[in-house]
Design a protein around this motif. Structure first.
Motif, PDB file in Angstrom:
ATOM      1  N   ALA A  64       6.988 -11.663   3.553  1.00 39.13           N
ATOM      2  CA  ALA A  64       7.988 -10.594   3.676  1.00 39.13           C
ATOM      3  C   ALA A  64       8.798 -10.463   2.390  1.00 39.13           C
ATOM      4  O   ALA A  64       9.094  -9.353   1.932  1.00 39.13           O
ATOM      5  N   ARG A  65       9.139 -11.595   1.798  1.00 34.55           N
ATOM      6  CA  ARG A  65       9.957 -11.569   0.581  1.00 34.55           C
ATOM      7  C   ARG A  65       9.159 -11.145  -0.645  1.00 34.55           C
ATOM      8  O   ARG A  65       9.745 -10.757  -1.656  1.00 34.55           O
ATOM      9  N   SER A  66       7.845 -11.197  -0.545  1.00 37.23           N
ATOM     10  CA  SER A  66       7.034 -10.743  -1.679  1.00 37.23           C
ATOM     11  C   SER A  66       7.147  -9.230  -1.870  1.00 37.23           C
ATOM     12  O   SER A  66       6.827  -8.704  -2.931  1.00 37.23           O
ATOM     13  N   PHE A  67       7.637  -8.527  -0.830  1.00 36.21           N
ATOM     14  CA  PHE A  67       7.824  -7.073  -0.926  1.00 36.21           C
ATOM     15  C   PHE A  67       9.240  -6.706  -1.358  1.00 36.21           C
ATOM     16  O   PHE A  67       9.571  -5.527  -1.460  1.00 36.21           O
ATOM     17  N   GLN A  68      10.078  -7.705  -1.597  1.00 31.90           N
ATOM     18  CA  GLN A  68      11.508  -7.463  -1.771  1.00 31.90           C
ATOM     19  C   GLN A  68      11.827  -6.449  -2.872  1.00 31.90           C
ATOM     20  O   GLN A  68      12.722  -5.617  -2.720  1.00 31.90           O
TER      21      GLN A  68
END
Length: 334
Positions: free
Chosen positions: A274-278
């Protein structure tokens, strides 16, 4: 304004930034949708006009329901923009109403009847004729205000209804599917409330919802064990030669902890994805993902107790959760 709203809701719970998964290291976080609080299901009257005079206190009912049954969600809603707050409370109250059905019934047919009520309620909401029930009325207002997608609401109901069977998840994929159709669907709706319709935000919401479902499953394990039930994925239990009886006896051996470690690691992996899309997710969407703070907190706590899912420390409230949520909100991160 967000700070003052949050100050009003200061209370126990958990939080903290996530750390990397190195060796047997995992991050943290929770979320539990409680049981109890009987739903005032009134099937008769329609609230077509649904003004405040017709349903006094329906908004306060949703807020109080969340404060008692989904405190983390309650705190997160307080940090949303003012124009989105009441709709977010309505959505989460709707989720709580459905989540508590399973634990409040003695027969599956009763649960199916309650789910049928909510299916009809959603249909009526989109026909502009909601039932005279506080959560339904607030949900109707949210739908009208933000043009919410009906499909996500129905998915939540359908998946909750399937889950009325007291059966363990056959594999981690089945648990993730359940989480996607419930928690992720709720996040998609929250994004719509915030005016965000973005593919990257949806991808992040999908992974965060799955992480939340996994963490919720772990957090609820002691409660389920107290009722002689085990819902942890069977494929991971079998991989480590752990039986349901081992959990019921609360064995403390390494194999049982390995099961919990594998499940927690999967939750951490979803948060990492999820955080890779931040960098691609609109900043406007970040408030919808504040619950990652609580997920990080639980995963870090369970790591510190060496993945002993029954450890008393996991049941302790994090009194700094509200503060940590506010800091994460101020930093515009998730």
């Amino acid at each position: 304004m967000a700070a003052s709203a949050l100050a009003a809701g200061l209370g126990p719970l958990r939080l903290g930034p996530s750390r990397g998964l190195r060796g047997r290291a995992v991050p943290r976080g929770p979320s539990a949708h409680g049981r109890g609080l009987p739903a005032p299901v009134v099937l008769g009257r329609s609230a077509t006009a649904c003004s405040r005079t017709e349903a006094p206190g329906s908004d306060l009912y949703c807020v109080e329901l969340l404060r008692k049954r989904d405190y983390e969600g309650y705190l997160c809603c307080l940090l949303l923009p003012a124009e989105a707050r009441s709709s977010a409370f309505a959505l989460r109250a709707f989720n709580v109403e459905l989540a508590q059905v399973k634990d409040s019934i003695s027969q599956k047919t009763i649960g199916q009847m309650r789910m049928q009520f909510w299916k009809k309620a959603v249909e009526d909401i989109y026909s502009d004729s909601p039932p005279h029930q506080p959560v339904a009325i607030e949900l109707w207002k949210a739908v009208k205000r933000h043009n919410l997608t009906k499909r996500w609401l129905m998915k939540i109901i359908d998946e909750r209804e399937k889950n009325l069977d007291d059966k363990a998840y056959r594999n981690i994929k089945e648990l993730e599917t359940y989480a996607e159709n419930t928690q992720s669907s709720l996040l998609y709706l929250t994004l719509e409330v915030l005016g965000v319709r973005d593919l990257h935000a949806d991808h992040a919401a999908s992974h965060i919802g799955k992480a939340q479902g996994i963490v919720t499953c772990l957090r609820a394990t002691p409660y389920h064990i107290s009722r002689r039930k085990v819902f942890l994925p069977m494929d991971i239990c079998m991989l480590h030669s752990v039986s349901q009886e081992d959990f019921l006896r609360k064995n403390q051996d390494k194999n049982l902890r390995d099961v919990i470690y594998d499940i927690a690691s999967q939750g951490h992996l979803h948060l990492k994805h999820a955080r890779s899309f931040q960098k691609s997710v609109p900043v406007k969407a970040f408030p919808a993902f504040l619950l990652t703070v609580a997920l990080d907190d639980y995963l870090e706590k369970i790591q510190r107790v060496d993945f002993d899912v029954f450890h008393p420390r996991l049941q302790q409230k994090n009194t700094l959760l509200a503060l940590h949520l506010y800091i994460r909100s101020w930093k515009k991160r998730y």
